[in-house]
Design a protein around this motif. Sequence first.
Motif, short mmCIF file in Angstrom:
data_model
loop_
_atom_site.label_atom_id
_atom_site.label_comp_id
_atom_site.label_asym_id
_atom_site.label_seq_id
_atom_site.Cartn_x
_atom_site.Cartn_y
_atom_site.Cartn_z
N UNK A 61 0.84 -1.21 0.00
CA UNK A 61 0.00 0.00 0.00
C UNK A 61 0.87 1.26 0.00
N UNK A 62 1.91 1.28 0.82
CA UNK A 62 2.82 2.42 0.87
C UNK A 62 3.55 2.62 -0.45
N UNK A 63 3.96 1.51 -1.08
CA UNK A 63 4.64 1.59 -2.38
C UNK A 63 3.71 2.15 -3.44
N UNK A 64 2.47 1.66 -3.46
CA UNK A 64 1.49 2.16 -4.45
C UNK A 64 1.29 3.66 -4.30
N UNK A 65 1.16 4.12 -3.07
CA UNK A 65 0.97 5.55 -2.82
C UNK A 65 2.19 6.34 -3.27
N UNK A 66 3.38 5.83 -2.97
CA UNK A 66 4.62 6.51 -3.36
C UNK A 66 4.77 6.60 -4.87
N UNK A 67 4.40 5.55 -5.57
CA UNK A 67 4.57 5.52 -7.02
C UNK A 67 3.70 6.55 -7.73
N UNK A 68 2.62 7.01 -7.10
CA UNK A 68 1.78 8.04 -7.74
C UNK A 68 2.52 9.37 -7.85
N UNK A 69 3.59 9.55 -7.08
CA UNK A 69 4.37 10.79 -7.11
C UNK A 69 5.29 10.87 -8.32
N UNK A 70 5.49 9.72 -8.99
CA UNK A 70 6.49 9.64 -10.05
C UNK A 70 5.89 9.10 -11.35
N UNK A 71 5.72 9.94 -12.36
CA UNK A 71 5.21 9.45 -13.64
C UNK A 71 6.19 8.50 -14.32
N UNK A 72 7.48 8.61 -13.95
CA UNK A 72 8.50 7.73 -14.53
C UNK A 72 9.49 7.32 -13.45
N UNK A 73 9.79 6.03 -13.41
CA UNK A 73 10.83 5.50 -12.52
C UNK A 73 11.55 4.37 -13.25
N UNK A 74 12.87 4.36 -13.11
CA UNK A 74 13.67 3.24 -13.62
C UNK A 74 14.67 2.85 -12.54
N UNK A 75 14.75 1.54 -12.25
CA UNK A 75 15.68 1.03 -11.25
C UNK A 75 16.58 -0.03 -11.87
N UNK A 76 17.88 0.07 -11.59
CA UNK A 76 18.84 -0.98 -11.92
C UNK A 76 19.47 -1.42 -10.61
N UNK A 77 19.76 -2.73 -10.50
CA UNK A 77 20.28 -3.27 -9.25
C UNK A 77 21.51 -4.12 -9.50
N UNK A 78 22.51 -3.97 -8.63
CA UNK A 78 23.72 -4.77 -8.66
C UNK A 78 23.86 -5.47 -7.31
N UNK A 79 24.27 -6.70 -7.33
CA UNK A 79 24.38 -7.49 -6.10
C UNK A 79 25.78 -7.38 -5.52
N UNK A 80 25.87 -7.10 -4.22
CA UNK A 80 27.15 -7.04 -3.52
C UNK A 80 27.54 -8.37 -2.92
#
Length: 137
Positions: A61-80
Amino acid sequence: MSFTGNFEDRLMIRELMDTYADGVNQRSTEIWGSTWAEDSVWNLTVVPGMEEVIGRDNIVKGWEQSMTLFPFVFMAMTIGYIHVTGNTATARSYTAEVAVMQDGTDLRPRGQYDDELVKIDGQWLFKRRKFTSLHGE
């Protein structure tokens, strides 16, 4: 050594992290939400009110609400690292994101996730994710 434990489990954890990032990039609540254990905890200390969100339903629910603030998001992840011990594991990953806010402001945060994971019915899930900002917003 940065990676210990059963190779298949480590690969499954890597795929879980890739699924998490894919959920963000696709803006898919179903994909993103599927990565969390029912009784999980998300420590998103950079966002007021989300310093400790408890339970998958509240996290989603918190993530859904947060995502409304951003019309565009891109995430890349690297493992340590990934350390697997039976049906539990710890891991560290690094993120590079680009986000555009409603007013057009560009954000480019870099961060670190420290994770506790659990294997339930053959599936790895996040039990706790703690995000620390390393640079940027």
